[in-house]
Design a protein around this motif. Structure first.
Motif, mmCIF file in Angstrom:
data_model
loop_
_atom_site.group_PDB
_atom_site.id
_atom_site.type_symbol
_atom_site.label_atom_id
_atom_site.label_comp_id
_atom_site.label_asym_id
_atom_site.label_seq_id
_atom_site.Cartn_x
_atom_site.Cartn_y
_atom_site.Cartn_z
ATOM 1 N N VAL A 149 5.127 21.565 -14.091
ATOM 2 C CA VAL A 149 4.594 22.100 -12.831
ATOM 3 C C VAL A 149 5.705 22.767 -12.030
ATOM 4 O O VAL A 149 5.575 23.921 -11.575
ATOM 5 N N LYS A 167 9.449 10.394 -14.032
ATOM 6 C CA LYS A 167 8.871 10.296 -15.373
ATOM 7 C C LYS A 167 8.091 8.991 -15.511
ATOM 8 O O LYS A 167 8.288 8.041 -14.749
ATOM 9 N N ALA A 168 7.242 8.981 -16.508
ATOM 10 C CA ALA A 168 6.428 7.779 -16.746
ATOM 11 C C ALA A 168 7.297 6.570 -17.093
ATOM 12 O O ALA A 168 6.977 5.432 -16.718
ATOM 13 N N ARG A 174 12.138 15.108 -11.499
ATOM 14 C CA ARG A 174 10.822 14.550 -11.178
ATOM 15 C C ARG A 174 10.698 13.139 -11.757
ATOM 16 O O ARG A 174 11.437 12.739 -12.671
ATOM 17 N N TYR A 215 -3.005 1.983 -15.013
ATOM 18 C CA TYR A 215 -2.250 3.186 -15.374
ATOM 19 C C TYR A 215 -1.631 3.778 -14.109
ATOM 20 O O TYR A 215 -2.317 3.926 -13.082
ATOM 21 N N TYR A 252 0.086 6.864 -12.096
ATOM 22 C CA TYR A 252 -0.007 8.316 -12.127
ATOM 23 C C TYR A 252 1.390 8.926 -11.994
ATOM 24 O O TYR A 252 2.183 8.530 -11.129
ATOM 25 N N GLU A 308 12.166 20.001 -11.441
ATOM 26 C CA GLU A 308 11.544 19.650 -12.720
ATOM 27 C C GLU A 308 12.367 18.596 -13.453
ATOM 28 O O GLU A 308 11.820 17.652 -14.054
ATOM 29 N N ILE A 348 3.234 13.033 -12.242
ATOM 30 C CA ILE A 348 2.929 14.453 -12.328
ATOM 31 C C ILE A 348 3.214 14.966 -13.732
ATOM 32 O O ILE A 348 4.163 14.522 -14.399
ATOM 33 N N LYS A 349 2.397 15.852 -14.190
ATOM 34 C CA LYS A 349 2.575 16.394 -15.538
ATOM 35 C C LYS A 349 3.832 17.258 -15.614
ATOM 36 O O LYS A 349 4.200 17.922 -14.646
ATOM 37 N N PRO A 350 4.507 17.263 -16.748
ATOM 38 C CA PRO A 350 5.703 18.095 -16.889
ATOM 39 C C PRO A 350 5.353 19.576 -16.880
ATOM 40 O O PRO A 350 4.298 19.990 -17.361
ATOM 41 N N ASN A 394 4.393 14.242 -6.711
ATOM 42 C CA ASN A 394 5.546 13.505 -7.216
ATOM 43 C C ASN A 394 5.967 12.383 -6.277
ATOM 44 O O ASN A 394 6.588 11.408 -6.704
#
Length: 204
Positions: free
Chosen positions: A138, A31-32, A29, A130, A132, A26, A134-136, A116
């Motif tokens: 997970v 990040k944007a 991972r 945009y 992609y 986590e 992964i959402k934080p 990821n």
């Protein structure tokens, strides 16, 4: 340390490793803010989250295999004489929760690893590009569920073992049969004859 204690320690250790690797995935991972756009294509940095999530899933799977292999066939134990006891009901609850959390954790960890590690994933929307990510949360949720799965697995194993121990120490009921008892009054010696009776016999 007895066998049961060693097994619980190993499973708990695997659960800690799995949860730790999940939380590490986590943190590491993608990040944007780390994704860049070059020539209209998203460029992702290298991340150890893939390896960490796979380690988390592998150690969790090992713990689940050890627990289920050590307890044997759970449904077969239903035919035991103590199958209606409260211990069996608790073990069933722990067994179900352990498998639910296990399957959910494995799904989140493997899905997070796959999402990821994407390359060149971009979405064209409203004239913009945009990237992609992964959402934080997970991997974090997968780590928490992996820890819970190990905990409930240990509870399940301990409950079944305590049931078996109680059953083995239970007193054996009376199976019936012939009961012998000592007579209340001693029987007379059949070979002894009273002197008066003997004299009467002689006169007769």
């Amino acid at each position: 340390m007895e066998k049961k204690g060693i097994l619980c320690f190993v499973v708990a250790l695997l659960g800690i490793i799995s949860a730790g690797a999940g939380f590490a995935a986590e943190v590491t991972r993608v990040k944007a803010s780390q994704v860049t756009l070059e020539l209209g294509e998203c460029v992702y940095p290298r991340s150890p989250a893939l390896v960490l999530s796979l380690i988390s899933a592998a150690t969790l799977l090992m713990g689940q295999i050890i627990i289920n292999f050590s307890t044997g066939c759970f449904c077969c134990k239903r035919n035991n004489a103590q199958s209606h006891s409260s211990n069996w009901t608790k073990a069933l609850c722990f067994y179900i929760v352990s498998w639910i959390t296990f399957m959910t954790a494995i799904g989140l960890l493997l899905t997070g690893a796959a999402l990821n590690d994407r390359r060149g994933e971009q979405v064209y929307k409203d004239g913009g590009i945009y990237c992609y990510v992964i959402k934080p949360g997970v991997f974090a949720v997968g780590a928490v569920l992996s820890a819970l799965s190990s905990i409930f697995g240990v509870f399940y194993y301990q409950t079944l073992n305590s049931k078996a121990k109680d059953a083995s120490n239970a007193p054996i009921p009376n199976q019936g049969g012939i009961v012998t008892a000592q007579p209340q009054f001693p029987s007379e010696n059949p070979g002894f004859v009273n002197g008066d009776a003997y004299n009467k016999r002689q006169f007769n």
